[in-house]
Design an enzyme around this catalytic site. Sequence first.
Site, mmCIF file in Angstrom:
data_model
loop_
_atom_site.group_PDB
_atom_site.id
_atom_site.type_symbol
_atom_site.label_atom_id
_atom_site.label_comp_id
_atom_site.label_asym_id
_atom_site.label_seq_id
_atom_site.Cartn_x
_atom_site.Cartn_y
_atom_site.Cartn_z
ATOM 1 N N HIS A 1 42.361 60.330 56.841
ATOM 2 C CA HIS A 1 42.401 60.618 55.494
ATOM 3 C C HIS A 1 41.053 61.145 55.018
ATOM 4 O O HIS A 1 40.849 62.285 54.460
ATOM 5 C CB HIS A 1 42.943 59.354 54.661
ATOM 6 N N GLU A 2 40.031 60.236 55.274
ATOM 7 C CA GLU A 2 38.804 60.734 54.897
ATOM 8 C C GLU A 2 38.147 61.761 55.429
ATOM 9 O O GLU A 2 37.260 62.504 55.037
ATOM 10 C CB GLU A 2 37.851 59.479 55.061
ATOM 11 N N HIS B 1 39.451 64.758 53.893
ATOM 12 C CA HIS B 1 38.387 65.349 52.688
ATOM 13 C C HIS B 1 37.201 65.910 53.154
ATOM 14 O O HIS B 1 36.785 66.747 52.558
ATOM 15 C CB HIS B 1 38.121 63.830 51.975
ATOM 16 N N GLU C 1 42.981 66.092 47.845
ATOM 17 C CA GLU C 1 43.850 65.205 48.254
ATOM 18 C C GLU C 1 45.072 65.569 49.225
ATOM 19 O O GLU C 1 45.438 64.972 50.193
ATOM 20 C CB GLU C 1 44.605 64.337 47.174
HETATM 21 ZN ZN ZN Z 1 41.908 60.798 49.373
#
Ligand code: ZN
Length: 498
Positions: A266-267, A270, A296
């Site tokens: 997830h990170e 980003h 996101e």
């Molecule tokens: Zn996020």
Amino acid sequence: MSINPEQAYKELIRLAREETLLSSCADLLEWDEEVFMPAGGVKQRAEQLALLAGLSHDRATDPRYDELLSVLESSSLVSDPESPAAVNVRELRRGFDRERRMPRRLVEESARVTSLAQKIWATARRKNDYKTFAPWLERIIALAREEADAAGHNGTRYDALLDDYEPGVTTEQLSQLFARLTADLTPLVAAFRERSSNSRLKKRFPLDRQRAFSQGVASTVDFDFERARFDTAQHPFCTSIGPGDVRIALRFSGTDMTAGVFTLLHEIGHGLYDQGLDPAHYGTPMGEAVSLGLHESQSRLWENFVGRSVGFWKHFYPVLQSTFPTALNKVSLDAFRQAIDRVEPGPIRVDADEVTYNLHIIIRFELERALLAGDLVPADLPGAWRELYHRYLGVTPDDDRSGCLQDAHWAEGLIGYFPAYALGNIYAAQIFDAAERELGTLDDAFAAGDFGGLRSWLAENIHRHGMRFRSHQIIERLTGKAPDSSALIEHLSRRYPV
Ligand code: ZN
């Protein structure tokens, strides 16, 4: 004013860059607050952040912006609306007009109150004591109302706040998008509620090996460690201090290794977005991400569409097994995948699976609109929270710690932020479909450890554009359709047949 458009543009860009540099100092202080700062530093940090917020505000509202923008807006430099100059002028005008309506007192007060409220919230959560946080939430809601009124809007106060995170999207559009999503998700979630699941992977996973595995995954997906670092924090996040400095904070659990892997992906999603922005445009809108929702979408795409794919684990499961031989040698790839594809409605957003996650967001969207409108007072939040959890997910949190005190967002003053998470899922499904239409099915590439094709496609089609397009325009350009949840529902129904 005797300044030609070329000179005006040069000066405008210089001002914008300096403003970005100043706010990146605040970003670094906030990163430090989450990762290293001792508890005793909180008052000093609140003052530092309030001062920086005030200084940033002074610069952002410098009347010189208005003069320069006016020269440029009537010049031929902005005649092509997709040119970097036109994009920068348009977005800097938007930012200037919003910022100059904010009184400096309000900006400083918000920075100070939210910095203190975060510590109050953390203690309230630890002690399961909502009452001590409620008056702070009241102050934060009052400040959010003031901010919305200062910004101005054509619809509701919520529109004014939303516009800061997801430019061009209205509360009404979100309500419609989410109503459809809720209608499609409810039967799916209900079907899974009937099933009991016992395929959890609760074993011992030494933290140093989890870190090593994470570094390996990050390198394989071409995450550039020359321009990034990993740390750990109570709440995982990714922040970009500048084009060569992306900071990711992770959290690992000694018994639940998969949570760490998905947080990592997830990170990294980003981080790859931030690393994909054009450094030549740093400090200007052409070098910034489009919106929170689109940011996101990148994290969700790597977490769920890549990280939960068959191919991804075909490649990484042997590595994972050799990293944790005692825990995983007797667990087959199929059994492992069953454990990570578990669908189980629960009270905690950050533990939620891919199917139920969006309902956690829709609940918050309803509650924060009601709080802002005054239809719900902070004192009544715990009850309203439990009621909606029961209605949408069929679960009731045991206490406020696993109820309305679970997220830091409202304490941080982030009202209108939550919808970005569900929008991110909706966009991610549409974007991944578009990528596969162009690149072909990606699963074989993933199985071969090749993630570069997807990463370059995302950089080319999304990251390098900065703020050239709005999020809905990017979706339309890539898919020929407006944002809508059908691709997400198709994806979920395929992966989680009921
Ligand atoms: Zn996020």
